[in-house]
Design a protein around this motif. Sequence first.
Motif, PDB file in Angstrom:
ATOM      1  N   VAL A   1      -3.131   6.344   6.128  1.00 15.10           N
ATOM      2  CA  VAL A   1      -1.804   5.712   6.161  1.00 15.10           C
ATOM      3  C   VAL A   1      -1.262   5.673   7.580  1.00 15.10           C
ATOM      4  O   VAL A   1      -0.650   4.688   8.004  1.00 15.10           O
ATOM      5  CB  VAL A   1      -0.831   6.460   5.221  1.00 15.10           C
ATOM      6  CG1 VAL A   1       0.604   5.983   5.437  1.00 15.10           C
ATOM      7  CG2 VAL A   1      -1.236   6.257   3.762  1.00 15.10           C
ATOM      8  N   SER A   2      -1.512   6.725   8.348  1.00  7.69           N
ATOM      9  CA  SER A   2      -1.025   6.777   9.735  1.00  7.69           C
ATOM     10  C   SER A   2      -1.589   5.640  10.582  1.00  7.69           C
ATOM     11  O   SER A   2      -0.920   5.156  11.498  1.00  7.69           O
ATOM     12  CB  SER A   2      -1.372   8.126  10.366  1.00  7.69           C
ATOM     13  OG  SER A   2      -2.770   8.336  10.381  1.00  7.69           O
ATOM     14  N   ASP A   3      -2.813   5.192  10.280  1.00  5.84           N
ATOM     15  CA  ASP A   3      -3.403   4.079  11.026  1.00  5.84           C
ATOM     16  C   ASP A   3      -2.653   2.776  10.753  1.00  5.84           C
ATOM     17  O   ASP A   3      -2.450   1.949  11.646  1.00  5.84           O
ATOM     18  CB  ASP A   3      -4.876   3.907  10.646  1.00  5.84           C
ATOM     19  CG  ASP A   3      -5.707   5.135  10.945  1.00  5.84           C
ATOM     20  OD1 ASP A   3      -5.501   5.740  12.011  1.00  5.84           O
ATOM     21  OD2 ASP A   3      -6.559   5.499  10.107  1.00  5.84           O
ATOM     22  N   VAL A   4      -2.237   2.596   9.504  1.00  2.30           N
ATOM     23  CA  VAL A   4      -1.491   1.384   9.141  1.00  2.30           C
ATOM     24  C   VAL A   4      -0.094   1.428   9.765  1.00  2.30           C
ATOM     25  O   VAL A   4       0.424   0.404  10.228  1.00  2.30           O
ATOM     26  CB  VAL A   4      -1.412   1.227   7.614  1.00  2.30           C
ATOM     27  CG1 VAL A   4      -0.783  -0.117   7.254  1.00  2.30           C
ATOM     28  CG2 VAL A   4      -2.794   1.351   6.982  1.00  2.30           C
ATOM     29  N   ILE A   5       0.503   2.612   9.789  1.00  6.84           N
ATOM     30  CA  ILE A   5       1.815   2.765  10.428  1.00  6.84           C
ATOM     31  C   ILE A   5       1.719   2.435  11.913  1.00  6.84           C
ATOM     32  O   ILE A   5       2.583   1.742  12.467  1.00  6.84           O
ATOM     33  CB  ILE A   5       2.349   4.192  10.221  1.00  6.84           C
ATOM     34  CG1 ILE A   5       2.662   4.425   8.747  1.00  6.84           C
ATOM     35  CG2 ILE A   5       3.598   4.432  11.060  1.00  6.84           C
ATOM     36  CD1 ILE A   5       2.968   5.862   8.404  1.00  6.84           C
ATOM     37  N   ASP A   6       0.661   2.897  12.564  1.00  5.64           N
ATOM     38  CA  ASP A   6       0.463   2.579  13.984  1.00  5.64           C
ATOM     39  C   ASP A   6       0.399   1.068  14.198  1.00  5.64           C
ATOM     40  O   ASP A   6       0.957   0.547  15.180  1.00  5.64           O
ATOM     41  CB  ASP A   6      -0.831   3.221  14.499  1.00  5.64           C
ATOM     42  CG  ASP A   6      -0.722   4.728  14.658  1.00  5.64           C
ATOM     43  OD1 ASP A   6       0.411   5.254  14.651  1.00  5.64           O
ATOM     44  OD2 ASP A   6      -1.777   5.388  14.785  1.00  5.64           O
ATOM     45  N   ALA A   7      -0.274   0.364  13.288  1.00  7.81           N
ATOM     46  CA  ALA A   7      -0.375  -1.090  13.400  1.00  7.81           C
ATOM     47  C   ALA A   7       0.988  -1.748  13.234  1.00  7.81           C
ATOM     48  O   ALA A   7       1.324  -2.715  13.937  1.00  7.81           O
ATOM     49  CB  ALA A   7      -1.356  -1.632  12.362  1.00  7.81           C
ATOM     50  N   LEU A   8       1.774  -1.236  12.304  1.00  6.83           N
ATOM     51  CA  LEU A   8       3.125  -1.772  12.099  1.00  6.83           C
ATOM     52  C   LEU A   8       3.988  -1.568  13.341  1.00  6.83           C
ATOM     53  O   LEU A   8       4.661  -2.504  13.799  1.00  6.83           O
ATOM     54  CB  LEU A   8       3.787  -1.104  10.902  1.00  6.83           C
ATOM     55  CG  LEU A   8       5.278  -1.435  10.733  1.00  6.83           C
ATOM     56  CD1 LEU A   8       5.448  -2.857  10.227  1.00  6.83           C
ATOM     57  CD2 LEU A   8       5.975  -0.458   9.809  1.00  6.83           C
ATOM     58  N   ILE A   9       3.959  -0.358  13.892  1.00  7.53           N
ATOM     59  CA  ILE A   9       4.780  -0.066  15.066  1.00  7.53           C
ATOM     60  C   ILE A   9       4.369  -0.959  16.232  1.00  7.53           C
ATOM     61  O   ILE A   9       5.218  -1.496  16.951  1.00  7.53           O
ATOM     62  CB  ILE A   9       4.675   1.429  15.439  1.00  7.53           C
ATOM     63  CG1 ILE A   9       5.257   2.294  14.309  1.00  7.53           C
ATOM     64  CG2 ILE A   9       5.409   1.707  16.753  1.00  7.53           C
ATOM     65  CD1 ILE A   9       6.693   1.999  13.970  1.00  7.53           C
ATOM     66  N   HIS A  10       3.075  -1.135  16.414  1.00  7.23           N
ATOM     67  CA  HIS A  10       2.617  -2.058  17.464  1.00  7.23           C
ATOM     68  C   HIS A  10       3.154  -3.466  17.227  1.00  7.23           C
ATOM     69  O   HIS A  10       3.654  -4.125  18.149  1.00  7.23           O
ATOM     70  CB  HIS A  10       1.089  -2.087  17.508  1.00  7.23           C
ATOM     71  CG  HIS A  10       0.531  -3.201  18.328  1.00  7.23           C
ATOM     72  ND1 HIS A  10       0.634  -3.240  19.712  1.00  7.23           N
ATOM     73  CD2 HIS A  10      -0.119  -4.348  17.975  1.00  7.23           C
ATOM     74  CE1 HIS A  10       0.066  -4.344  20.169  1.00  7.23           C
ATOM     75  NE2 HIS A  10      -0.389  -5.033  19.136  1.00  7.23           N
ATOM     76  N   THR A  11       3.089  -3.912  15.979  1.00  2.00           N
ATOM     77  CA  THR A  11       3.487  -5.281  15.639  1.00  2.00           C
ATOM     78  C   THR A  11       4.960  -5.550  15.933  1.00  2.00           C
ATOM     79  O   THR A  11       5.316  -6.612  16.439  1.00  2.00           O
ATOM     80  CB  THR A  11       3.190  -5.545  14.146  1.00  2.00           C
ATOM     81  OG1 THR A  11       1.783  -5.411  13.925  1.00  2.00           O
ATOM     82  CG2 THR A  11       3.643  -6.930  13.727  1.00  2.00           C
TER      83      THR A  11
END
Length: 255
Positions: free
Chosen positions: A224-234
Amino acid sequence: MDRWNGRVALVTGASMGIGAGFCEELVKHGMKVVACARTKSKLEALKEQLSGAKGELHPFVMDVSNDEQVLAAFEWAKTTLGGVDLCVANAGIAIGGTILDGKPSDWRSQLDVNLTGTLHCAKVAINGMLERGVNDGHVVLVGSALGYQVARHPQLHFYAITKHALRVSATALRRELLEKKSRIRVSNVSPGYVDTGFASRAMGIPDQAMQAKLKEISMEPLQVSDVIDALIHTISTPPRVEVHDLLFLPTDEDY
């Protein structure tokens, strides 16, 4: 992320997994988050967990396939908090079944949540931003790597169809916003296999068996943390950059 401090986000599918993780991260960055899902008790538990954080979490019971509930959630956010600046449309369901053996009622349920309900949230969010003169808002559609190819597992064929349609929808929304000379951004964020139990539930495979299969094929899934990182980048890119279509996979996944 500084520009999002104090602003309002609405997240669907917020009671567990990726959605709950999104809410937690946005609240920690100082946002006022309207957390929407069907299960009130899980939302209240998340609120309690985040008490004392920099931002605020506001639970709101909402099923994205229910038009009236969607409108009520956005109206509450407008009346109480001033309106939504960031919408993360994360709610999704997968009902396992091949197309030849599947039930049309199951297809409609998936379309109602994964496509129609998600686009309804995006529409209401964007129109609200336009009405308020918000030119730097953002809508994130949480898609799937299965929105780029036919799923290898026949049980997920129709789910993949809904995610293909969602990916196309993101481009349609972007073009409509360009016609309006708006700089509201739309992003389709699509992870591969994430270790949340979502896929095993959809295919009717016990999670323990799924974990054994992953070990057998030597695949380390996304967290889940990997998906959160992608969201924050986006949502952290400067106004000149729109991360419109983001696909990311487990390094070991045979995609």
